[in-house]
Scaffold this active site. Structure first.
Site, PDB file in Angstrom:
ATOM      1  N   SER A  10       0.837  -1.191   0.000  1.00 48.93           N
ATOM      2  CA  SER A  10       0.000   0.000   0.000  1.00 48.93           C
ATOM      3  C   SER A  10       0.873   1.241   0.000  1.00 48.93           C
ATOM      4  O   SER A  10       2.016   1.211   0.445  1.00 48.93           O
ATOM      5  CB  SER A  10      -0.900   0.005   1.246  1.00 48.93           C
ATOM      6  OG  SER A  10      -1.632   1.209   1.327  1.00 48.93           O
ATOM      7  N   HIS A  11       0.316   2.321  -0.461  1.00 48.98           N
ATOM      8  CA  HIS A  11       1.005   3.606  -0.403  1.00 48.98           C
ATOM      9  C   HIS A  11       1.043   4.149   1.021  1.00 48.98           C
ATOM     10  O   HIS A  11       1.854   5.004   1.334  1.00 48.98           O
ATOM     11  CB  HIS A  11       0.307   4.623  -1.313  1.00 48.98           C
ATOM     12  CG  HIS A  11       0.566   4.350  -2.755  1.00 48.98           C
ATOM     13  ND1 HIS A  11      -0.012   3.311  -3.432  1.00 48.98           N
ATOM     14  CD2 HIS A  11       1.380   4.979  -3.634  1.00 48.98           C
ATOM     15  CE1 HIS A  11       0.414   3.315  -4.675  1.00 48.98           C
ATOM     16  NE2 HIS A  11       1.265   4.311  -4.825  1.00 48.98           N
TER      17      HIS A  11
END
Length: 136
Positions: A10-11
């Site tokens: 995930s960012h």
């Protein structure tokens, strides 16, 4: 006991950790290996192929690894991470188009039950089915 491992790319580290916490709450006492590769070293938003590669290695107990990703460049980081792995590890990894949260919960539940990598991946992909059926 070997199990299919799961990697969340995930960012956002807080987003990934919250998704993992939700999945773990569905599986009290479970030892499903779930690793997070999210955010940048300084706490910002982003993804890092080297971190993804390390997470895959950490999650791999020999039964395979399913990688779930949030947005476009997370997919690119995961693809690049595969190139950093030895061929034998790479052969056990599947990148999934499943929804991050729903896919993670479903994948973790069936992985905890001892399902193989392909079954775990199939369950992750079915993650949106209950919501889609409910909403039509």
């Amino acid at each position: 006991m070997a199990q299919v491992g799961i990697v969340v790319v995930s960012h956002s580290r807080p987003l990934a950790e919250a998704a993992v916490e939700l999945a773990r709450q569905m599986l009290p006492g479970s030892t499903v290996p779930i690793e997070v590769a999210a955010g940048t070293d300084d706490g910002g938003l982003g993804t890092d192929a080297v971190a993804v590669s390390a997470a895959i290695t950490a999650a791999d107990s020999g039964d395979g690894v399913l990688v779930l990703m949030d947005l476009g460049s997370a997919v690119m980081s995961a693809e690049t991470a595969l190139e950093l792995l030895d061929d034998d590890v790479r052969a056990r990894v599947l990148l999934s188009a499943a929804p991050l949260v729903e896919g993670l919960v479903g994948a973790a539940v069936v992985a905890a039950g001892g399902a193989d990598r392909d079954r775990v991946a199939t369950e992750a992909l079915r993650g949106l089915a209950p919501k889609q059926a409910h909403l039509g």
